[in-house]
Design a protein around this motif. Structure first.
Motif, PDB file in Angstrom:
ATOM      1  N   ASP A 154      18.631  33.985 114.039  1.00  0.00           N
ATOM      2  CA  ASP A 154      18.119  32.631 113.879  1.00  0.00           C
ATOM      3  C   ASP A 154      17.232  32.245 115.055  1.00  0.00           C
ATOM      4  O   ASP A 154      17.578  32.452 116.218  1.00  0.00           O
ATOM      5  N   LEU A 155      16.058  31.698 114.728  1.00  0.00           N
ATOM      6  CA  LEU A 155      15.048  31.223 115.669  1.00  0.00           C
ATOM      7  C   LEU A 155      14.366  32.345 116.455  1.00  0.00           C
ATOM      8  O   LEU A 155      13.658  32.081 117.433  1.00  0.00           O
ATOM      9  N   GLN A 156      14.549  33.577 115.995  1.00  0.00           N
ATOM     10  CA  GLN A 156      13.821  34.701 116.587  1.00  0.00           C
ATOM     11  C   GLN A 156      12.338  34.564 116.262  1.00  0.00           C
ATOM     12  O   GLN A 156      11.951  34.315 115.121  1.00  0.00           O
ATOM     13  N   ILE A 157      11.491  34.718 117.261  1.00  0.00           N
ATOM     14  CA  ILE A 157      10.049  34.541 117.104  1.00  0.00           C
ATOM     15  C   ILE A 157       9.365  35.899 117.020  1.00  0.00           C
ATOM     16  O   ILE A 157       9.665  36.811 117.791  1.00  0.00           O
ATOM     17  N   VAL A 158       8.435  36.016 116.079  1.00  0.00           N
ATOM     18  CA  VAL A 158       7.617  37.220 115.950  1.00  0.00           C
ATOM     19  C   VAL A 158       6.164  36.787 116.097  1.00  0.00           C
ATOM     20  O   VAL A 158       5.660  35.991 115.292  1.00  0.00           O
ATOM     21  N   ASN A 159       5.497  37.290 117.116  1.00  0.00           N
ATOM     22  CA  ASN A 159       4.083  36.974 117.356  1.00  0.00           C
ATOM     23  C   ASN A 159       3.228  38.014 116.649  1.00  0.00           C
ATOM     24  O   ASN A 159       3.230  39.192 117.027  1.00  0.00           O
ATOM     25  N   LEU A 160       2.512  37.577 115.636  1.00  0.00           N
ATOM     26  CA  LEU A 160       1.691  38.497 114.849  1.00  0.00           C
ATOM     27  C   LEU A 160       0.256  38.558 115.347  1.00  0.00           C
ATOM     28  O   LEU A 160      -0.540  39.348 114.830  1.00  0.00           O
ATOM     29  N   GLY A 161      -0.070  37.767 116.357  1.00  0.00           N
ATOM     30  CA  GLY A 161      -1.434  37.686 116.853  1.00  0.00           C
ATOM     31  C   GLY A 161      -2.145  36.507 116.210  1.00  0.00           C
ATOM     32  O   GLY A 161      -2.382  36.509 115.004  1.00  0.00           O
ATOM     33  N   GLY A 162      -2.445  35.501 117.004  1.00  0.00           N
ATOM     34  CA  GLY A 162      -3.080  34.299 116.481  1.00  0.00           C
ATOM     35  C   GLY A 162      -2.094  33.225 116.088  1.00  0.00           C
ATOM     36  O   GLY A 162      -2.430  32.041 116.090  1.00  0.00           O
ATOM     37  N   PHE A 163      -0.892  33.605 115.748  1.00  0.00           N
ATOM     38  CA  PHE A 163       0.166  32.651 115.420  1.00  0.00           C
ATOM     39  C   PHE A 163       1.514  33.357 115.488  1.00  0.00           C
ATOM     40  O   PHE A 163       1.599  34.584 115.479  1.00  0.00           O
ATOM     41  N   GLU A 164       2.555  32.536 115.558  1.00  0.00           N
ATOM     42  CA  GLU A 164       3.920  33.036 115.566  1.00  0.00           C
ATOM     43  C   GLU A 164       4.624  32.632 114.280  1.00  0.00           C
ATOM     44  O   GLU A 164       4.338  31.592 113.690  1.00  0.00           O
ATOM     45  N   VAL A 165       5.568  33.472 113.847  1.00  0.00           N
ATOM     46  CA  VAL A 165       6.479  33.102 112.774  1.00  0.00           C
ATOM     47  C   VAL A 165       7.890  33.091 113.343  1.00  0.00           C
ATOM     48  O   VAL A 165       8.167  33.726 114.361  1.00  0.00           O
ATOM     49  N   VAL A 166       8.765  32.342 112.675  1.00  0.00           N
ATOM     50  CA  VAL A 166      10.130  32.160 113.184  1.00  0.00           C
ATOM     51  C   VAL A 166      11.115  32.579 112.100  1.00  0.00           C
ATOM     52  O   VAL A 166      11.025  32.133 110.948  1.00  0.00           O
ATOM     53  N   ILE A 167      12.039  33.453 112.473  1.00  0.00           N
ATOM     54  CA  ILE A 167      13.108  33.855 111.557  1.00  0.00           C
ATOM     55  C   ILE A 167      14.196  32.786 111.572  1.00  0.00           C
ATOM     56  O   ILE A 167      14.586  32.314 112.632  1.00  0.00           O
ATOM     57  N   TRP A 168      14.633  32.416 110.375  1.00  0.00           N
ATOM     58  CA  TRP A 168      15.746  31.475 110.240  1.00  0.00           C
ATOM     59  C   TRP A 168      16.931  32.182 109.595  1.00  0.00           C
ATOM     60  O   TRP A 168      16.755  32.988 108.679  1.00  0.00           O
ATOM     61  N   HIS A 169      18.120  31.854 110.055  1.00  0.00           N
ATOM     62  CA  HIS A 169      19.349  32.288 109.382  1.00  0.00           C
ATOM     63  C   HIS A 169      19.790  31.140 108.490  1.00  0.00           C
ATOM     64  O   HIS A 169      20.168  30.071 108.976  1.00  0.00           O
ATOM     65  N   ILE A 170      19.708  31.334 107.171  1.00  0.00           N
ATOM     66  CA  ILE A 170      20.046  30.264 106.225  1.00  0.00           C
ATOM     67  C   ILE A 170      21.040  30.811 105.188  1.00  0.00           C
ATOM     68  O   ILE A 170      20.678  31.151 104.069  1.00  0.00           O
ATOM     69  N   PRO A 171      22.309  30.871 105.540  1.00  0.00           N
ATOM     70  CA  PRO A 171      23.320  31.472 104.672  1.00  0.00           C
ATOM     71  C   PRO A 171      23.696  30.576 103.498  1.00  0.00           C
ATOM     72  O   PRO A 171      23.303  29.414 103.417  1.00  0.00           O
ATOM     73  N   GLY A 172      24.495  31.147 102.616  1.00  0.00           N
ATOM     74  CA  GLY A 172      24.982  30.442 101.435  1.00  0.00           C
ATOM     75  C   GLY A 172      24.959  31.354 100.223  1.00  0.00           C
ATOM     76  O   GLY A 172      25.968  31.558  99.561  1.00  0.00           O
ATOM     77  N   HIS A 173      23.793  31.923  99.942  1.00  0.00           N
ATOM     78  CA  HIS A 173      23.706  32.946  98.900  1.00  0.00           C
ATOM     79  C   HIS A 173      24.442  34.198  99.376  1.00  0.00           C
ATOM     80  O   HIS A 173      25.241  34.783  98.652  1.00  0.00           O
ATOM     81  N   THR A 174      24.164  34.631 100.578  1.00  0.00           N
ATOM     82  CA  THR A 174      24.965  35.622 101.296  1.00  0.00           C
ATOM     83  C   THR A 174      25.225  35.063 102.693  1.00  0.00           C
ATOM     84  O   THR A 174      24.619  34.072 103.110  1.00  0.00           O
TER      85      THR A 174
END
Length: 332
Positions: A154-174
């Motif tokens: 959760d909240l792990q950041i991945v910099n792809l170059g030019g912008f960042e994306v953020v991983i979210w942990h959103i459980p419930g389905h699994t």
């Protein structure tokens, strides 16, 4: 909704700058994978079943002029075979990529026997409900499991170059379901984290019940997504949702869970001697939604078990013995 194809095709749909949706076949449904393209590297969200990547993703990236060596991160949303079955394809197609999933779902992704025990046949020990062997055979046929490279947190950041994306942990389905938030695009890729009031066929016809499993976590995930108010809500098995359509889908997901919560408790309260899971499913499946009754009780088992356990943990439901070796559940 966002205009765009929901027909399987190797031609990706542009959702926003650097964000592409690839619809792939899944029987009478489809499964959508996503490419996020930065100036330095590319992220792939989900792998589909075995064979999806060479048939659909590789042609898509070739058409976009992307070098496969630039796919450096593959995030697997969760441990269902239509999302992780292609992990070996991903390793072969994208040799420089790191393959990630949340630590709570990784064991079932990396080992099919664990998947069968914990997800495919997970209701057999405590509820006497088993999966159709034909379904398990199909699952085995579309998976080539592979060890992953690390955890998606959760909240792990991945910099792809030019912008960042953020991983979210959103459980419930699994328990380990993850999403990808794209702040620059106002989008969130949620896969199966929210499921409306039914899982639908490609034409929008209800196919089977929403298969969330952990009710409180599912409701918390819906609340988190509502609070974030992304412009785009992008799932695996529904058309792309934008603005009010996204908000309505989240509200529909919450309302279904609240209604099923009440239906389960009412059904148990109306049966002083209690009911087995089999009996509850037979009673609730015809009234819980608009999907066909035949062949869908196994899908409804996921949320119904979740609601039973929620009530058990709060002291409103208790196990009242067994019938032919199968647990009976009753209102406390």
């Amino acid at each position: 909704m966002v205009a765009g194809s929901t027909n399987p095709s190797a031609t990706p749909t542009v959702i926003a700058d650097g964000l592409y949706r690839i619809d792939t076949p899944l029987g009478e449904r489809y499964a959508s994978l996503y490419l996020v393209v930065g100036s330095r590297e590319v992220l792939l969200f989900d792998t589909g079943v075995d064979g999806t990547i060479p048939a659909y993703v590789t042609p898509a990236i070739n058409g976009l002029g992307i070098d496969a060596r630039d796919v450096r991160t593959v995030v697997i949303s969760h441990c269902d075979v239509d999302h992780f079955g292609g992990v070996s394809d991903a390793r072969e197609a994208f040799p420089r990529a790191r393959l990630l999933a949340h630590r709570l779902d990784r064991p079932a992704i990396e080992n099919f026997d664990i998947y069968v025990r914990e997800r495919g046949r997970g209701f057999l020990p405590g509820y006497g409900w088993d999966e159709d062997p034909a379904v398990l055979d199909w699952c085995r046929s579309v998976v080539r499991e592979r060890a992953l490279d690390g955890d998606a947190s959760d909240l792990q950041i991945v910099n792809l170059g030019g912008f960042e994306v953020v991983i979210w942990h959103i459980p419930g389905h699994t328990l380990g379901h993850t999403a990808i938030s794209l702040p620059h695009a106002g989008a969130v890729l949620v896969s199966d984290a929210v499921l409306g009031a039914s899982v639908d066929l490609a034409d929008g016809t209800p196919a089977f019940p929403p298969t969330y499993r952990y009710v409180d976590a599912y409701l918390a995930t819906i609340a988190r997504l509502e609070a974030a108010a992304h412009r785009y809500l992008l799932t695996a098995h529904y058309p792309s949702l934008e603005g009010s359509s996204a908000a309505e889908f989240l509200a529909r997901s919450r309302l279904f869970a609240e209604r099923l919560d009440a239906l389960v408790l009412s059904a148990l309260a109306d049966a002083p001697g209690g009911r087995t899971l089999h009996e509850l499913l037979a009673e609730l499946n015809p009234v819980a939604g608009d999907w066909p009754v035949a062949g869908t009780q196994g899908a409804l088992a996921f949320p119904v078990v979740g609601h039973i356990e929620r009530f058990r943990d709060s002291g409103r439901v208790r196990q009242a013995g067994t019938r032919d070796g199968i647990p009976i559940w009753a209102a406390a």
